[in-house]
Write a protein that holds these residues in place. Structure first.
Motif, PDB file in Angstrom:
ATOM      1  N   UNK A 181       1.013  -1.167   0.077  1.00  0.00           N
ATOM      2  CA  UNK A 181       0.068   0.131   0.021  1.00  0.00           C
ATOM      3  C   UNK A 181       0.842   1.217  -0.114  1.00  0.00           C
ATOM      4  N   UNK A 182       0.844   2.064   1.142  1.00  0.00           N
ATOM      5  CA  UNK A 182       1.844   3.074   1.220  1.00  0.00           C
ATOM      6  C   UNK A 182       3.100   3.278   0.460  1.00  0.00           C
ATOM      7  N   UNK A 183       3.875   2.175   0.882  1.00  0.00           N
ATOM      8  CA  UNK A 183       5.329   1.970   0.384  1.00  0.00           C
ATOM      9  C   UNK A 183       5.322   1.902  -1.087  1.00  0.00           C
ATOM     10  N   UNK A 184       4.293   1.135  -1.758  1.00  0.00           N
ATOM     11  CA  UNK A 184       4.241   1.302  -3.337  1.00  0.00           C
ATOM     12  C   UNK A 184       3.859   2.660  -3.792  1.00  0.00           C
ATOM     13  N   UNK A 185       3.025   3.077  -3.139  1.00  0.00           N
ATOM     14  CA  UNK A 185       2.532   4.341  -3.434  1.00  0.00           C
ATOM     15  C   UNK A 185       3.585   5.456  -3.490  1.00  0.00           C
ATOM     16  N   UNK A 186       4.397   5.470  -2.471  1.00  0.00           N
ATOM     17  CA  UNK A 186       5.574   6.433  -2.200  1.00  0.00           C
ATOM     18  C   UNK A 186       6.644   6.143  -3.593  1.00  0.00           C
ATOM     19  N   UNK A 187       6.875   4.788  -3.581  1.00  0.00           N
ATOM     20  CA  UNK A 187       7.764   4.347  -4.698  1.00  0.00           C
ATOM     21  C   UNK A 187       7.210   5.092  -6.046  1.00  0.00           C
ATOM     22  N   UNK A 188       5.887   5.102  -6.340  1.00  0.00           N
ATOM     23  CA  UNK A 188       5.425   5.750  -7.462  1.00  0.00           C
ATOM     24  C   UNK A 188       5.425   7.243  -7.612  1.00  0.00           C
ATOM     25  N   UNK A 189       5.157   8.038  -6.559  1.00  0.00           N
ATOM     26  CA  UNK A 189       5.147   9.135  -6.163  1.00  0.00           C
ATOM     27  C   UNK A 189       6.463   9.918  -6.056  1.00  0.00           C
ATOM     28  N   UNK A 190       7.198   9.205  -5.409  1.00  0.00           N
ATOM     29  CA  UNK A 190       8.669  10.119  -5.015  1.00  0.00           C
ATOM     30  C   UNK A 190       9.349  10.626  -6.322  1.00  0.00           C
ATOM     31  N   UNK A 191       9.245  10.045  -7.660  1.00  0.00           N
ATOM     32  CA  UNK A 191       9.973  10.486  -8.469  1.00  0.00           C
ATOM     33  C   UNK A 191      11.631   9.875  -8.531  1.00  0.00           C
ATOM     34  N   UNK A 192      11.685   9.066  -7.678  1.00  0.00           N
ATOM     35  CA  UNK A 192      13.242   8.597  -7.446  1.00  0.00           C
ATOM     36  C   UNK A 192      13.292   7.346  -8.404  1.00  0.00           C
ATOM     37  N   UNK A 193      14.635   7.229  -8.953  1.00  0.00           N
ATOM     38  CA  UNK A 193      14.728   6.058  -9.826  1.00  0.00           C
ATOM     39  C   UNK A 193      16.000   5.312  -9.309  1.00  0.00           C
ATOM     40  N   UNK A 194      16.104   4.181  -9.534  1.00  0.00           N
ATOM     41  CA  UNK A 194      17.207   3.348  -9.228  1.00  0.00           C
ATOM     42  C   UNK A 194      18.303   3.103 -10.506  1.00  0.00           C
ATOM     43  N   UNK A 195      19.410   3.751 -10.371  1.00  0.00           N
ATOM     44  CA  UNK A 195      20.379   3.994 -11.356  1.00  0.00           C
ATOM     45  C   UNK A 195      21.606   2.868 -11.422  1.00  0.00           C
ATOM     46  N   UNK A 196      21.695   1.974 -12.542  1.00  0.00           N
ATOM     47  CA  UNK A 196      22.616   1.152 -12.265  1.00  0.00           C
ATOM     48  C   UNK A 196      23.741   1.560 -13.105  1.00  0.00           C
ATOM     49  N   UNK A 197      24.903   2.174 -12.553  1.00  0.00           N
ATOM     50  CA  UNK A 197      25.969   2.966 -13.250  1.00  0.00           C
ATOM     51  C   UNK A 197      26.934   1.945 -13.894  1.00  0.00           C
ATOM     52  N   UNK A 198      26.744   0.763 -13.853  1.00  0.00           N
ATOM     53  CA  UNK A 198      27.689  -0.077 -14.953  1.00  0.00           C
ATOM     54  C   UNK A 198      26.851  -0.459 -16.178  1.00  0.00           C
ATOM     55  N   UNK A 199      25.426  -0.976 -15.787  1.00  0.00           N
ATOM     56  CA  UNK A 199      24.484  -1.145 -16.982  1.00  0.00           C
ATOM     57  C   UNK A 199      24.061   0.061 -17.585  1.00  0.00           C
ATOM     58  N   UNK A 200      24.299   1.130 -16.928  1.00  0.00           N
ATOM     59  CA  UNK A 200      23.552   2.435 -17.424  1.00  0.00           C
ATOM     60  C   UNK A 200      22.188   2.173 -17.519  1.00  0.00           C
ATOM     61  N   UNK A 201      21.344   1.774 -16.582  1.00  0.00           N
ATOM     62  CA  UNK A 201      20.055   1.505 -16.826  1.00  0.00           C
ATOM     63  C   UNK A 201      19.376   2.101 -15.623  1.00  0.00           C
ATOM     64  N   UNK A 202      18.482   2.660 -15.803  1.00  0.00           N
ATOM     65  CA  UNK A 202      17.461   3.545 -14.897  1.00  0.00           C
ATOM     66  C   UNK A 202      16.005   2.976 -14.716  1.00  0.00           C
ATOM     67  N   UNK A 203      15.571   2.418 -13.605  1.00  0.00           N
ATOM     68  CA  UNK A 203      14.237   2.062 -13.386  1.00  0.00           C
ATOM     69  C   UNK A 203      13.499   2.288 -12.060  1.00  0.00           C
ATOM     70  N   UNK A 204      12.430   2.427 -11.962  1.00  0.00           N
ATOM     71  CA  UNK A 204      11.572   2.838 -10.957  1.00  0.00           C
ATOM     72  C   UNK A 204      11.763   1.774  -9.687  1.00  0.00           C
ATOM     73  N   UNK A 205      11.748   2.136  -8.355  1.00  0.00           N
ATOM     74  CA  UNK A 205      11.739   1.289  -7.230  1.00  0.00           C
ATOM     75  C   UNK A 205      10.405   0.370  -7.373  1.00  0.00           C
ATOM     76  N   UNK A 206      10.408  -0.963  -7.161  1.00  0.00           N
ATOM     77  CA  UNK A 206       9.326  -1.879  -7.083  1.00  0.00           C
ATOM     78  C   UNK A 206       9.526  -2.764  -5.603  1.00  0.00           C
ATOM     79  N   UNK A 207       8.174  -3.001  -5.399  1.00  0.00           N
ATOM     80  CA  UNK A 207       8.094  -4.097  -4.454  1.00  0.00           C
ATOM     81  C   UNK A 207       8.283  -5.506  -5.052  1.00  0.00           C
ATOM     82  N   UNK A 208       8.619  -6.541  -3.974  1.00  0.00           N
ATOM     83  CA  UNK A 208       8.981  -7.791  -4.440  1.00  0.00           C
ATOM     84  C   UNK A 208       7.946  -8.468  -5.457  1.00  0.00           C
ATOM     85  N   UNK A 209       8.192  -9.341  -6.212  1.00  0.00           N
ATOM     86  CA  UNK A 209       7.470  -9.878  -7.241  1.00  0.00           C
ATOM     87  C   UNK A 209       6.348 -10.670  -6.340  1.00  0.00           C
TER      88      UNK A 209
END
Length: 389
Positions: free
Chosen positions: A281-309
């Motif tokens: 609930x709230x954690x997932x909603x905060x992930x969606x609303x924060x505007x924060x992304x997880x950036x892999x500096x090696x693969x140069x890939x950016x993705x949004x944070x997500x909850x466990x599958x």
């Protein structure tokens, strides 16, 4: 199907009136001896036309007419809300008021089970058609002028059937306290848990990037309804999954009569909503609303944070739809009517608690938590500005 319009809606209302009147005339003709009827189905047919089919068609037409007045301003929301209010109010009236008149009782039942659901159905169908056409032409419907208060109206409508229980402990134990406890739990722990989970993502290769400005969700009807789904689906998913596993071991935790078994499952789902839905609930909603992304500096890939599958699977639509249906049909032992009653009671209990908690969180906690999470990440040097790839 054509888009909603006042003219089409008025035509449908008129057709519903004709159906009800025809049922009345047929019944009157049979009672006065103008026509001779032997078969028992004729009486059921006239009652069906007068109190079920006719009112349902009228309700659908009224909802279609209302939605067609301003379809691109989401007036179909009025049809949906009106349907819910009509059903819950009429249902409550039948349990509070002692009605001796057959006609009054029949009208209340028609409003509860025919007119109200038909209004709601008209709103849903109208919304589907309007949004599909808008997407096809690349436009977006304008906001409804009262969308920010319709969510409160819907929550009040959900509590209307509980008026007879307000003098009972069941109202506070099963509805009010779980909703308040869930919101307080979210309010206290959601931002802290979100910061903890985001900190765990960081290592030598992974950074947290402020890719977009934060976008707090507004407390409009559709936002509250859509986000209420996640806690409710999680509670149902956890309960039915554990029940299925225990059934394989010949362990039944929800025994007794069908109502007792369903009540036990509902209470377990409430506990799962209160304790476990913080993550989906709230954690997932905060992930969606924060505007924060997880950036892999090696693969140069950016993705949004997500909850466990695994948690995400708990809120899948098929889990929400089929799990409670399968459970209620099992405890009802094949009795279709009883299964539908149990399903309705369970759904009402869980959606009331989930929607109340979600509204309280979005209204009083979400903005604070967005600010706190971003502030804590920035203060600890864990959040970096956007990096162009």
């Amino acid at each position: 199907m054509a888009e909603p319009s006042p003219r089409t809606g008025a035509t449908i209302v008129f057709a519903g009136i004709l159906l009800s009147v025809s049922g009345y005339l047929l019944q009157d003709a049979a009672l006065s001896g103008l026509i001779t009827v032997v078969a028992g189905w004729f009486t059921r047919l006239t009652s069906l036309l007068m109190f079920d089919v006719g009112p349902a068609v009228m309700g659908f037409g009224l909802g279609w007419l209302l939605a067609g007045l301003h379809p691109m301003r989401k007036w179909y929301l009025y049809s949906c809300v009106a349907g819910l209010i009509v059903s819950t109010t009429a249902f409550t009236a039948t349990s509070i008021v002692s009605v001796d008149s057959f006609i009054v009782s029949a009208v209340l039942l028609s409003l509860t089970w025919a007119v109200g659901p038909a209004l709601l159905l008209a709103g849903v169908v109208s919304a589907t058609l309007v949004n599909r056409r808008a997407a096809k032409h690349g436009v977006k419907p304008s906001p409804n002028p009262h969308e920010d208060i319709l969510d409160v109206v819907v929550i009040v409508a959900l509590y209307i059937p509980l008026i007879p229980l307000m003098n009972s402990e069941a109202f506070y134990i099963r509805y009010l306290l779980p909703a308040l406890f869930t919101w307080v739990f979210w309010h206290v722990f959601a931002d802290r848990f979100t910061v903890y989970l985001l900190r765990r993502q960081i290592n030598q290769k992974i950074r947290l990037v402020a890719a977009e400005p934060p976008s707090p969700e507004e407390t409009t009807l559709m936002n509250v309804v859509s986000r209420s789904y996640y806690p409710m689906a999680f509670g149902i998913g956890v309960t039915t999954t554990i029940t299925s596993i225990l059934d394989l071991l010949n362990i039944r935790i929800f025994g007794g009569d069908p109502f007792a078994a369903t009540a036990g499952a509902a209470i377990a789902s409430i506990a799962a909503i209160a304790a476990g839905s913080l993550y989906v609930g709230p954690v997932l909603w905060l992930f969606e609303d924060l505007g924060v992304r997880i950036f892999d500096t090696v693969k140069r890939v950016m993705k949004p944070p997500a909850i466990h599958s695994l948690a995400d699977e708990m809120v899948e639509i098929y889990t929400f739809i089929f799990s409670p249906i399968g459970f209620t049909f099992t405890v009802a032992d094949g009795d279709l009517l009883l299964a539908l009653v149990l399903l309705g009671l369970t759904f009402h209990l869980l959606i009331t608690i989930s929607m109340t908690s979600t509204y309280l969180y979005l209204r009083f906690s979400a903005h604070q938590h967005l600010h706190r999470v971003l502030s804590k990440l920035t203060e600890k040097g864990l959040l970096t500005p956007y990096i162009r790839l």
